[in-house]
Design a protein around this motif. Sequence first.
Motif: not given
Length: 976
Positions: A712-721, A743-753
């Motif tokens: 909830q903290s990391v992924l929104p900032h990834l989108c912004r970058e 490659e590095e993040r689990d993009l299936l863990d928290t669907p909301r983000y």
Amino acid sequence: MSIHAVSPRFVGRARELAALGDALVGARAGASSAVLVGGEAGVGKTRLIKEFTDRADDALVLVGGCLELGTEGLPFAPFTAVLRGLVRELGRDGVAALVPGGTTRGLARLLPEFGEPDGDGPEARARLFEQVLGLLERLAEERPVLLIVEDAHWADRSTRDLLSFLVRYQPTAAGLLIVVTYRTDELHRTHPLRPLLAELGRVERVRRVELRRLTRKEAVAQAAGILEREPSPADMDLIYARSEGNPLFVEALLSDGGGVALPESLRDLLLASVERLPAETQELLRVASAGGQRIEHDLLSAVAGLDESALSSALRPAVAGNVLTVDGEGYCFRHALIREALHDDLLPGEHTRLHTRFAEALERDLSILPAPRGAIELAHHWHSAHDATWALVSAWQAAGVARRSTAYDEQLGMLSRVLELWDQVPDAAERIGRDRIDVLRNTATVAHLAGEYERAVALASAALAEIDRDADPIRAAKLLRQRGLTRYDLGRPGFLDDLREAAALVASDKPTNLQAQVLETLSRMLHGREALSERLTTGRLAMEIAHELGDPRVEAHALIDLAWARFGFSEIEAQMEVFAQARRLAGGDEAFNVLMRCAISESDALEGAGRHEWAAQVARDGIEEARQYGLARTSGAFLAINLAEPLVSLGQWDEALEVIERALDLAPPAPTQASLQGFAMDIALARGELDRAERLLGSARNVLSRGTFRDQSVLPHLCREVRLRQARGELEAAVEVAAQAMEERDLLDTPRYCWPVLVTIADLLGSVVPHQGRAAMGVETPLVRLRALGRQLKVDGDLQQAQHLTFTALMGPEPDDGAAEPAAWQLAAWDRAAGAWAALRQPYAEARCLVGAAQAALAGGDRQEAAERLGRARELAARLGATPLLEQLDAFGRRARIGGAEEVADGPPLGLTARELEVLREVANGRSNREIAEALFISAKTVSVHVSNILAKLGVATRGEAAATAYRLRLFDAPL
């Protein structure tokens, strides 16, 4: 020989006095402000303030000074003095009547007259700050209030925090003027006041005033006032050369006859004025110097061992000679340097004996000094007397007093002293009733409260290294829980291991409150798909134990944990009912921690479900509750995140920015600041404010790089970058960030983000980069990976469904779909996405999808349908002030000759010729001038001319910016 000790003429400060006067005029008109007055020791800050207050006869003048007391300081000293003065003037009940809500238990931390302080913790500290500000506001309703805090260079951290709060958050129309004085020559590079001054100096309504040394002409005028005649040029040359224009030094030199040779050091100069006093007065001043800058009359009498007559006889020459000044029920040295010089001049034996006498006098009657000052000064004197035993005992007692005042930094200092002295006192444990492990645990807890997280981990680890976990499982569990909490706040690994071990240690056939507390904390900190089963099991057990033991607050917390674990966003009504049940279970206002967590959870869940208006209202109500509880800077600032997010979703961007600004003004914790700044960055990106977005991203990155944070903290900032790199034309960098994330993040863990990440990457790879450029950019493999993620990621609730529909439209039909009419497929896909966003009342997302729908309609040959969608998108973008989107829509309308752009329809887009568009397309594909020349069969020089023309017409400076502009404006989407 001098006639006056101090010049009756006030010289050299007209400009500074005018600045203070202007601020007071503003306060009279109802405008609040603050003035920070700095200058070296002896330069005249006190005199300036006296002259100013003498002219402020229509204002309520409240004065409090910070006290020098070794290195630990005295928490809230100036505010205690101010409050005591108000009680003397208005009475206790009169002051209580002015406190908002009539509850004064927070003020009891400053004065015992207000009863027993309320509970400990950051919330109690925040409540104290709010009550002090509220009291000042109420006082200012009757007449302007002038609050003066003197000698801020001696302020302890608690005083600095409260002062910062008052200066930053005083209402602009409260009629309150805050004046702070400090010594500039005390502010060494690491002095804690330096960052506070820098921070406050950036506040719009704060002005800094620096007192300079006097010019020779001004020093002559000062000397003439002291002597009642103008000194000779020769005498003045000597005085000015030695004093260098410092008014205090001018006074001291003149008092010695002016021009007579004096000791070279400042100490000797200052002591020379003391040595002219009677011997009994000098002896008394040496005694007083051990008591600090300000000393109460009764304490001085007890230590000096003189009767009232003898004491008065000895004091009178010091007061008459302006070495001491009368201050209420005590005395102050006219200048701290005089006291320092006297104290430093004591022989070692004198030093020890005097501090011992002060300590013994306070031991006999601690009520000589107001609480909590007595306990803190007692600890200071025993330590200065080099009595390890009583220094340890008194430091332990002073730590308890500091905790009741929520002065956690001072409490940490006292507890640290206990640990430092521990090995010097063989029976330390018996004397304080606690062993070393208990002291270590208490110190770790306080270090956590004081924000010293690294130290808290080290202290807890040291205690755990000394404890036998099998023989003492309860204390071990408490230490493990403390270390786990701190590691979690630091974003450090190992916090779950600590909490699981703590849970194992408290496991028992006979449940305990500690077991319930540990299990609830563990359940709260378990996140992600893999931990769901453990979270449910742990949360249920915590709730059962708390219910059995009659602990409704822990039970309510566990119920909130389970609500998050059991329900998805598509079950928002059921989840909200569980939150309501937790509210009922927690009870009344005393359970404000649970109530605040309910407000945070409710608003967060509602926003995740797409119920933006409801989420915003819950957050607004929660912020107001937090203010009433005195938690505006903690829970209130966190709830501002949960208010800003739905406001951004609803397109109420200006209001969102106001919410963010107000919350940031409260100086919340760094992770809270990063989240707030993230939403401000969303708006900056949408409005094309790329430099501001870059600064906000850098600030957030500084926070997130210090630890390991949740999605909830990391992924929104990834989108912004990614969006920022894309907007700046740094396409390869944007693709690299996107590919690394997949490659590095689990993009299936928290669907909301995770869904916003997939949509952002799809927009970059599928739309921004044209098909013919994908190979050059290296995006074919990421596109395949992205499509696979989209197939696997779950959809939970209306908001995620809208994101899924947008992702589908961006990616286009599956390769094996065999869509017969791609344009019709695209139009239907974009219309579904736009409709979903419209239903959620998210105008920016709707407008972006309408652009895709308009392009698809035009590609299908339906200009009317395209124009309708383009018109609606323009209406939404204009209302939001989304400049880049408006530019894209205008460019599309010009090319397609639709959407109200008929006046420029016959011209090329942005004035670019057909050949320049061809060159721009090749530039966007990353080709050099030579490569473009070969592809278009023209010379490299001609290409260079075309590139220069393109940059000028697009209003950009670099090839990368030209490419970004072309993609943003869809210049390569050739309409039929």
